[in-house]
Design a protein around this motif. Sequence first.
Motif, short mmCIF file in Angstrom:
data_model
loop_
_atom_site.label_atom_id
_atom_site.label_comp_id
_atom_site.label_asym_id
_atom_site.label_seq_id
_atom_site.Cartn_x
_atom_site.Cartn_y
_atom_site.Cartn_z
N LYS A 146 2.95 -0.51 13.13
CA LYS A 146 3.92 -1.35 12.45
C LYS A 146 3.86 -1.15 10.94
O LYS A 146 4.87 -1.10 10.26
CB LYS A 146 3.64 -2.82 12.76
CG LYS A 146 4.57 -3.38 13.85
CD LYS A 146 4.19 -4.81 14.16
CE LYS A 146 5.31 -5.77 13.78
NZ LYS A 146 4.96 -7.16 14.13
N GLU A 147 2.61 -1.06 10.45
CA GLU A 147 2.43 -0.89 9.01
C GLU A 147 2.55 0.58 8.66
O GLU A 147 1.84 1.41 9.23
CB GLU A 147 1.01 -1.33 8.64
CG GLU A 147 0.91 -2.68 8.01
CD GLU A 147 -0.54 -3.06 7.88
OE1 GLU A 147 -1.08 -2.93 6.77
OE2 GLU A 147 -1.15 -3.46 8.89
N TYR B 177 3.15 3.38 5.22
CA TYR B 177 3.12 3.48 3.77
C TYR B 177 3.94 4.67 3.28
O TYR B 177 4.09 5.67 3.98
CB TYR B 177 1.68 3.62 3.27
CG TYR B 177 0.84 2.41 3.53
CD1 TYR B 177 1.02 1.25 2.77
CD2 TYR B 177 -0.13 2.41 4.52
CE1 TYR B 177 0.25 0.14 3.01
CE2 TYR B 177 -0.90 1.29 4.77
CZ TYR B 177 -0.71 0.16 4.01
OH TYR B 177 -1.47 -0.95 4.23
N THR C 202 6.99 -0.46 4.51
CA THR C 202 7.24 -1.68 3.74
C THR C 202 6.45 -1.71 2.44
O THR C 202 6.66 -2.57 1.60
CB THR C 202 6.88 -2.94 4.54
OG1 THR C 202 5.55 -2.80 4.99
CG2 THR C 202 7.81 -3.11 5.72
N GLN C 203 5.54 -0.78 2.31
CA GLN C 203 4.77 -0.76 1.06
C GLN C 203 4.77 0.66 0.52
O GLN C 203 4.48 1.61 1.24
CB GLN C 203 3.33 -1.23 1.33
CG GLN C 203 2.42 -1.18 0.11
CD GLN C 203 2.85 -2.13 -1.01
OE1 GLN C 203 3.04 -3.31 -0.79
NE2 GLN C 203 3.02 -1.62 -2.21
N LYS D 46 -3.25 4.31 8.36
CA LYS D 46 -1.91 3.98 8.86
C LYS D 46 -0.95 5.16 8.60
O LYS D 46 -1.16 5.95 7.68
CB LYS D 46 -1.38 2.74 8.13
CG LYS D 46 -2.27 1.52 8.26
CD LYS D 46 -2.07 0.85 9.61
CE LYS D 46 -2.77 -0.49 9.71
NZ LYS D 46 -4.22 -0.43 9.63
#
Lengths: 908, 640
Positions: free
Chosen positions: B198-199, B201, B241-242, B327
């Motif tokens: 999900k995460e 970068y 998201t980041q 990730k």
Amino acid sequence: MISLTIDGQKVKVSEGMTVYEAAKAAGIYIPTLCYHPYLTPYGACRLCVVEIDKMRGFPTSCTTPASDGMVVSSDTPQLQELRRDILELILTEHPYVCLTCERKQDCKPYRASIRKVGVTTGCQFCPKNGRCELQEVANYIGIEEITLPYEYKELPIDRADPFFERDYNLCILCGRCVRVCQEVRGAGAIAFTYRGSEALIGTAFGRSLQESGCQFCGACVDICPTGALAERGRKWEGLADKQVVTTCPYCGVGCQLELEVKRDRVIGVSPKGDGALNRGQACVRGRFGIPEIVHHPQRLRTPMVKRNGQLVEVTWDEALDTIANRLSKYKGEEIAIISCAECTNEDSYVIQKLARVVLATNNVDHYARLCHAPTIASLSQSFDGGAMTNSIAEIGGASCILVIGVNITASHPVVGVEVKRAIGRGGKLIVANPHRVELCRFADLWLQHRPGTEVALLGGIMRVIIDQGLMDTAFIKERCDRFDAFRESLNGFDLGTVETITGVPQSQVAEAARIYASCQPASIIYGDGITQQCHGGDNVLAIANLAMLTGNIGKPSAGVNPLGGLNNVQGACDMGVMPDLYPGYQAVADSASKERFESAWGCSLEAAPGLTLVEILQAIQRGQIKAVYVIGSDAVLNREALKGLDFLVSQGMFLSEVSQLADVVLPAASFVEKEGTFTNAERRVQLVRKAIEPIGGSRPDWWIICQLAQRLGGRGFDFNDPSQIMKEITTLVPSYKGISFQRLDGGGLQWPCISEQHSGTPILYLETFDGGRGKFVPLDYKSPAELADGDYPLILTTEPSLYYFHAGAMEVGLGEFSVLNGGASVEVNPVDAIKLGISDGEAVRVVSRRGEVEAKVKVADVLPVGVVSMALHFAQGIVNPVIDPVSKIPEYKVCAVKIIRGEVVYQG
Amino acid sequence: MASRTVDKESPFAWSGVRTVFVCKGTGCVSGGSEEIYQALKREVESSEVDGIKVDFTGCHGFCQRGPLIDIEPDGFFYTEVKVEDIPEIVHSHLVNGYPVERLFYHDPLTGKAIPYYRDITFYAKQQRIVLRNCGHINPEKIEDYLAVGGYRALKKVFLDMTPEQVIEEVKKSGLRGRGGAGFPTGQKWEFCRGAPGKEKYLICNGDEGDPGAFMDRSILEADPHSVIEGMIIAAYAIGATQGYIYCRAEYPLAVERLKIALKQAEERGLLGDNILDSNFDFQIELKEGAGAFVCGEETGLMMSIEGRRGMPRSRPPFPAISGLWGKPTNINNVKSFASVPVIIDHGAGWYASIGTETSKGTAVFALTGKTQNSGLIEVPMGISLGDIIYEIGGGIIEGKRFKAAQTGGPSGGCLPASMLDQPVDYESLTQAGSMMGSGGMVVVDEDTCMVDLARYFLSFTQAESCGKCVPCRVGTRHMLNILERITRGEGQPGDIERLNKLAQLVKNGSLCGLGQTAPNPVLTTIRYFRDEYTAHVDEKRCPALVCTELISYYILPDKCQGCRICLRDCPAGAISGGKRMVHIIDQDKCIKCGSCLDVCPTRFSAVVQVSGEKVAVPSKPIPVTVSKTKKGASAKPSID
């Protein structure tokens, strides 16, 4: 499972393995120097290169994940040439003349090299000669000539720190030491420095290891493939004759160690990897302490009897006859045996048997009274059994760990490794400790409560859990009793009150509750920080309540996990070295138990429970106890109390303070010199194996006790071997029923092990509690017995020390360890230091109502204002001996003191 | 509105609004453009002339001629401006309509003054896509970026496109990683999008460490929003998201402008939660590097972001599967991200029409070294090396001979004159033994020793090796030792073979791109300039007269006039001689600083620099030969 082909061989391995691991599993050797099974893949030495179909270049097998259908070649001529060239590069920075010498087999130790080259640049004088992985790899690759110029780094050997030396001229920069220090031990004391061809291993700013936070666990030394890191103690010893696997005697973890033995000397120790609970890790005590203690010149070698006020050497017969004669003159209630938690289970069993069968007394107790007794008393009340509920190896899998009242990384370092493993996997850590212990650095939350206020702190946490509905209602309903009464009892623990009592901000208490209750499984680890109090039993009950409240019992990686002080606390308790319990926790006061033992031992037994440790000391002063037999550790004994005795026997490895008062002194063999078993904190019974013959005239404790018992006419002491004692134990202790030396030879077993087919019990109470249902116990907060006041304005708390680990039988305070500790010190908060006008390093007197000690001031912001701390080792004389009414443990953790700046000369 | 002072006669009289842009890129700022900007503002204010705006831009790329002033919309271009020139620019040009010709760019060949930047050959042959806004907008104003169509692509993506369509579009454009490896960008995004987890970068690699390269810096300084926009689009496509922008701390201005741009984007709701009501959240954090070249390597960079020592790790697993903190992570170069908005805006077809079959779009180079014009250039892929050097670069300075172009930074290769017709694209450069790299291009002339050049680049890479893997750490050191030995005249037979062997070992055995490419300068110089190596090794001679240990200075007895200038200037006291006596250099004392050569009057030219040969000189000073020419006879050297 995935399947791949390596060198034409079909290999089936589980997903997630690397190509290297797959090859290893299939028995295919690939050379490597930087790979290590404990560490994450690194790929720096480049020797494990392979060729893989459909992949470019030469991937390193240690970093490449194995995948289904992969076709790997590990041994093509091209690869061998690449490896030879890479090894050549390595060897241009590491002395190699012996590695490439075609006549190296002809070389003899301690002779100059036959090639007449400088011996320091060859293998002959390297501490790792014969154990060096570079030698192994060079032999495999078969390097004959180095064409590139050799560059000796000319670095001075780093000898400033104790135990081991760092010779980075031999370093090949595989990075294993750095990685094990960071990844496994979480210490990060060493790192890579500089870059390019200047790269080196070192400490921050080139300081000594001591200054850089090294705890001397020795993991780097064990993992170093070359001679760059080597123990000073065995530098010139060469290869060992044999390795003996045994159990470490220093704490309740029970690490499996390999003793390296050469000509009846233990020359080195290394932690056992495969299959051992400690997974290749140890700590400074087990790693470096053992050879020093076992072969210490001050070891007692001959029995001694006091004649005309002087101890004189005598034969064993004389000594044992003297004791038998003297002891036979006393009645049972006039005699007491103070045993030790460092004795084996077999020693412990015969010790309590001697007391009960031969001396007709239940006055037998040991060190567990000072750390473990509240655990037994309280957990028996809550769960009907008093021991660690889960296993050490499970801790690494916990989602949350609450560490309360124990400085694990100092007291039980290898459990600390597991805690750090859990953190590394994303687990949460809550530390509750007045002292900023090392683990605080890793903690998500650190609750700095005032010493002795744990019941309030835990009460507040439980109140929040219930108020916010975070408890495990199903678990409570199905498996526990008295919840309502317990819930009522929490009314007094509103967060405001809790903050007032503990000094912990309300938000932190609430946060702790939220984390602990919501991250499952959650494990609680506690130690003597909460048991050594006059309401230590209440503290343990509060912990049991908390675990039941959230359903953290009977699950992997959860539970209530007490860590006792000494190594065999659990075993000595199991063996009934306690005044009120027979072996296997069968109550003396219970007539059925008494009859069972009377029939087994063929004698009648004393019906009334005996005196506990602290009560024995009080009884001596009253003149009620006239003769005492002390075995092993004397750390906890007040010398003064023993002066009123008629007759004192001291049995141990060293001439201790107690033995100087003794009428008879008996030299005991160390754990290295005898067979037996220890039971660690997680109830695992493990073998102690004899590696060398007893030093001098010393004898194993069980042998001495049995000899004495026979002289006193005792029957049932004709054991030739500890395995026979274990056989008798298994008939009387149900949880040990399935245990035998033969089974233990293949690895430890966790009790209950109820039959020869039973494989032991890693997790207790999986289905039900021993008594059927768990019991919540309502609690009130009681303050410590002694609070700060005008005369004694400070609270003293005590800590175990990593380097000064209990005096007595296995003291580690000798030799190089003393370098690390630096003598008695008292830690003072900067605010208090200013108030008292004292400065760092100043010599002061720490005075309590019971006495005073001298210590050096260490100003550090690690304690709440108004609290000072000392190592228990140095504070024996001033702590408060007031005892818990149930478990009879003294309150070592809290007492009131004052600090006086005096004209004392510090003698450290 | 026309000012009353405008001279109606002037052909450049202007009645609309003009903007005077002062370049405030790092190069021009170091040349004093900040002061120029302030002076210009003061001057314009006090001149009370209407319709003139003073603003600044980021780098134009022509830093060699800075500080630069660009007057828009007509496009007047002033070079090498000084504070003292400001009143003249304002009064003569802006007020009265007479441009200041002496500040125009003058063609080095024809000497002709060129008033408009678009006519300057340096710019005329470029195709600026990535650099489209550089030098034309104020990088500190998001309004400027919006005014030139900025964030239009982002809106298009959020309103009309699914992430899959974005990836498809980027794939269709043929965009390849501009960090140097040239991996297809769309494919990389697709991998990361497809990775479980999900995460995720997203990282922008702005750790530009190649000596002489400043492409990323200039873009970040001149057009930071295009990078941010590209990142948001990429994040949307991947599902990250980041984001992180990893920028060198040695680029303070880029860091400063990025901070401003990130803040502006956040204020406008282009970053943060629910961007443009799309339900998509994305943040960008700026991370500053600490000066390690190896942190430009993607896995090393991620270690650095994680707060660890920047040491690359092996792939697989690739960052798309296991990157930052384990990730899925996508990492692209600054230029790749800056290309994305244009591709979306103009369409993949348009972008793919530029460049060659396999290398689409344009390439940005930092053209440095011995060309007439140097600076930041952007050219369509497939342009020939010769066109870059001769058309854009204007040829070699001082009419010297082109010797080699080093492309791809310190681990690229050196291409000789025979390669001038080679197209510049990923495949051709790799085939020639060099690489695209992130875009460094250093041009050297006949005065450069190729052995010494290889030694220089290798000394850089070996010092910047992280020290992790054996071939890179130890192998490059041995290679450097051999090169140093050769340049010192201590080369041994077999050294070239040894170098070749070690170079192959380092290439094949090293863990990351740094080691795998570090031998390139050595391998290509051996391949194309082997004769220079053999001259050094076998004849102890440096043909380019660079390697100090291999060259000697002599004073020709028949030319020396005994003027004593060199004698006085010699720092080592190696020259003997007297007034009107032939001077002699003591070869044992000579430190080869070359000052005698520099100071000897050109009309005598008595000092010579030689390598591998001896010049007959008298053993002690003798009277000078009287020159046979009339002039020479009477020529009295200027003594004091």
